[in-house]
Design an enzyme around this catalytic site. Structure first.
Site, PDB file in Angstrom:
ATOM      1  N   LYS A  70       9.205  -0.837  14.243  1.00  0.00           N
ATOM      2  CA  LYS A  70       9.819  -0.442  12.970  1.00  0.00           C
ATOM      3  C   LYS A  70      10.933   0.576  13.229  1.00  0.00           C
ATOM      4  CE  LYS A  70       5.618  -0.718  10.071  1.00  0.00           C
ATOM      5  NZ  LYS A  70       4.677   0.063   9.261  1.00  0.00           N
ATOM      6  N   GLY A  94      -4.913  -1.735   4.979  1.00  0.00           N
ATOM      7  CA  GLY A  94      -4.087  -2.851   4.495  1.00  0.00           C
ATOM      8  C   GLY A  94      -4.762  -4.203   4.703  1.00  0.00           C
ATOM      9  N   ARG A  95      -5.335  -4.413   5.881  1.00  0.00           N
ATOM     10  CA  ARG A  95      -5.932  -5.729   6.181  1.00  0.00           C
ATOM     11  C   ARG A  95      -7.299  -5.900   5.539  1.00  0.00           C
ATOM     12  NH1 ARG A  95      -5.033  -2.508  10.356  1.00  0.00           N
ATOM     13  NH2 ARG A  95      -6.739  -1.706  11.628  1.00  0.00           N
ATOM     14  N   GLU A 119      10.420  -4.616   4.701  1.00  0.00           N
ATOM     15  CA  GLU A 119      10.515  -6.020   4.274  1.00  0.00           C
ATOM     16  C   GLU A 119      10.271  -6.133   2.770  1.00  0.00           C
ATOM     17  OE1 GLU A 119       8.760  -4.921   6.836  1.00  0.00           O
ATOM     18  OE2 GLU A 119       8.815  -6.316   8.547  1.00  0.00           O
ATOM     19  N   LYS A 157       0.838  -1.200   0.000  1.00  0.00           N
ATOM     20  CA  LYS A 157       0.000   0.000   0.000  1.00  0.00           C
ATOM     21  C   LYS A 157       0.872   1.250   0.000  1.00  0.00           C
ATOM     22  CE  LYS A 157      -3.460   2.437   2.730  1.00  0.00           C
ATOM     23  NZ  LYS A 157      -4.397   2.425   3.835  1.00  0.00           N
ATOM     24  N   GLU A 215      -5.083  -6.641  14.601  1.00  0.00           N
ATOM     25  CA  GLU A 215      -4.615  -5.317  14.180  1.00  0.00           C
ATOM     26  C   GLU A 215      -5.775  -4.317  14.252  1.00  0.00           C
ATOM     27  OE1 GLU A 215      -0.999  -4.752  11.352  1.00  0.00           O
ATOM     28  OE2 GLU A 215      -2.740  -4.288  10.121  1.00  0.00           O
ATOM     29  N   HIS A 225      -5.528 -33.559  16.748  1.00  0.00           N
ATOM     30  CA  HIS A 225      -4.411 -34.391  17.195  1.00  0.00           C
ATOM     31  C   HIS A 225      -3.274 -33.528  17.713  1.00  0.00           C
ATOM     32  CE1 HIS A 225      -6.437 -37.932  15.632  1.00  0.00           C
ATOM     33  NE2 HIS A 225      -6.851 -37.112  14.667  1.00  0.00           N
TER      34      HIS A 225
END
Ligand code: F6P
Length: 517
Positions: free
Chosen positions: A486, A260-261, A209, A203, A346, A377
């Site tokens: 950050k 963003g999400r 990253e 965005k 978030e 399991h």
């Protein structure tokens, strides 16, 4: 209409009294025995998703009080403000308009501004889907690598996997998110530049990253003899200037009003569109839109995301349940828990209300989980016999898209059996073999896992998170909590090279020294 924080509403104290009087000691088994209509009362159809809440710790009085709470808090007005494009993301001064990304081209709009934004949405969507079809038709491109993180990764990754039954067989989709070079390195090792398309999804086009991975991918491409950046790189971003600066001219934009999400419906969804095609992507949007219409127009007592969000408040703030296990009984939905973690935590992992006042109650639960039956399991032991009660949200899909005999019946039998076992328990055995039961669960049932039903399922989740966030009085649409790390990483990175430990706490300094030794 202004919002009222839930604990300031009169119904809050009534809910506290209700919890003390009957909520705390509620027994689902007795409730089913007492009410032959319980399943009908506490389940409902919503677009593409059937929601069974009946095995939860709720009775009619609980839902009635929660509904009153929602009214007193102004939930409907807040929802309408989102749909109307008011700037409900107050700390960033932005609209929260992801619902517009899935509104049909000819949807009624309430303002000239909304009409203009909707026109932009469809112009970009048309261009992006035309590009997706062009890539699908281009047999020379066999591998598509999405480089992005957070909302620019989790949604597309989850959806591409979920819809693998609809995917183009000739395109391998890869997702690189982590700055850990092992991830990009392992992916590049499988690729040839001439048959690879890189999608740089960010965005902001500043996320460290993604920028680091994108730069390395470009270096790899050029070092391996690749030259046609225009053919092999595209950017999905609101920051087209930065993408151009990076050297990418093929860009698909979106707008700052897409969180963003919440961005998989925008250009960030391009990997999904390449995988399932333009028609599939339009179906995905249409499924989400159907859920939007339900959320917007269904009366609140028969509104699935509202009922789920209110149950979340009941569990978090009265029962004190701090997590929820998400168990999709469909292996293609195995990335759903990770996706929901960003969506919910978030959005609602906030300790102050929208006015900046510290909250005296808990907010976001922790969604976590694994696909079934694998989870049975692994961690289901704790769900059945642990000391903490963890509500479970099962997702089941009626139809299988394989023909392997017996598997799907067994899978579905396990969903029913687990939800049943959590509730009924096993009283006729003592000690280690005793199951207390009365452990709550929800079942979300889809007929089939399709682009449309996935779209509806995701929109349902977005809106239930909206509902609890609205009652808690928080801004569910910012994420200031990710900023500090950050900044500190930027400060520490050069210290790993130069060894400067001045001003660091002793632990950080000690570890820094060990990493440099
Ligand atoms: O980690 C914070 C965050 O801003 C998320 O909200 C977002 O989805 C992610 O980083 C990626 O951001 P971008 O798409 O700008 O690279």
């Amino acid at each position: 209409m202004s919002r009222l924080r839930c604990d300031h509403a009169p119904a809050w104290a009534q809910l506290q009294a209700h919890y003390a009087a009957s909520g705390q000691a509620f027994d689902t088994r007795t409730a089913f025995a007492d009410d032959a209509q319980r399943f009908a009362h506490f389940s409902q159809a919503a677009p593409h998703v059937f929601v069974d809440l009946s095995k939860n710790h709720i009775e009619a009085a609980t839902e009635a009080l929660l509904q009153t709470l929602a009214q007193q808090c102004g939930l409907a007005a807040h929802r309408d403000a989102m749909f109307a494009g008011e700037k409900i993301n107050t700390t960033e001064g932005r609209e929260v308009w992801h619902v517009l990304l899935r509104a049909p081209r000819d949807a009624a709009t309430a303002s000239a501004h909304e009409a203009a934004e909707l026109a932009k949405v469809h112009r970009t969507l048309d261009a992006m889907l035309a590009y997706a079809e062009q890539v699908r038709a281009d047999a020379a491109i066999t591998d598509v690598v999405n480089i992005g993180i957070g909302g620019s990764d989790l949604g597309p990754q989850m959806a591409v996997l979920a819809l693998q039954a609809f995917a183009h067989p000739g395109k391998r989709m890869h997702f690189v998110s982590n700055v850990d070079g092992h991830e990009l390195d392992a992916t590049l090792a499988k690729l040839r530049p001439e048959s690879t398309l890189f999608l740089i999804a960010s965005k902001t086009f500043t996320t460290i990253e993604t920028m680091t991975n994108a730069a390395s991918a470009k270096r790899w491409f050029e070092a391996a003899g690749g030259h046609n950046i225009a053919r092999h790189f595209a950017a999905l971003t609101t920051n087209v200037a930065a993408a151009n600066e990076f050297g990418i001219d093929t860009t698909f934009g979106f707008w700052d009003w897409v969180g963003g999400r919440y961005s998989l419906w925008s250009a960030i969804g391009l990997p999904i569109a390449i995988a399932i095609g333009a028609d599939g992507f339009r179906d995905f949007l249409a499924g989400a839109h159907a859920m939007d219409q339900h959320f917007r127009h269904a009366p609140l007592p028969a509104n699935a995301p509202v009922r789920m969000g209110l149950l979340d408040v009941w569990y978090r703030n009265f029962h004190g349940f701090s997590s929820r296990s998400v168990a999709p009984y469909h292996s293609a939905l195995r990335r759903l828990p990770a996706y929901l973690q960003q969506l919910e935590m978030e959005s609602n992992g906030k300790r102050v209300d929208s006015q900046g006042q510290a909250l005296p109650f808990g907010t976001s639960p922790v969604p976590w989980g694994e696909s079934g039956t694998n989870g049975q399991h692994a961690y289901f032991q704790m769900l059945h016999q642990g000391t903490d009660v963890v509500p479970v949200e099962f997702v089941a899909v009626k139809k299988a898209r394989h023909t392997l005999q017996g598997h799907h019946t067994l899978l579905l039998a396990n969903v029913l059996a687990q939800a049943q076992a959590l509730m009924v328990g096993k009283a006729d055995a003592g000690g280690h073999k005793h199951f207390p039961g009365n452990r709550p669960s929800t079942v979300l049932l889809l007929d089939d896992l399709t682009p449309a039903s996935l779209g509806a399922l995701i929109a349902l989740q977005e809106h239930r998170v909206f509902v609890s966030g609205a009652l808690w009085g928080i801004n569910s649409f910012d994420q200031w909590g990710v900023e500090l790390g950050k900044v500190l990483a930027k400060d520490i990175a050069p210290r790993l090279d130069n060894g400067d430990a001045s001003g660091l706490d002793a632990s950080t300094a000690g570890l820094l020294a060990m990493l440099r030794a």
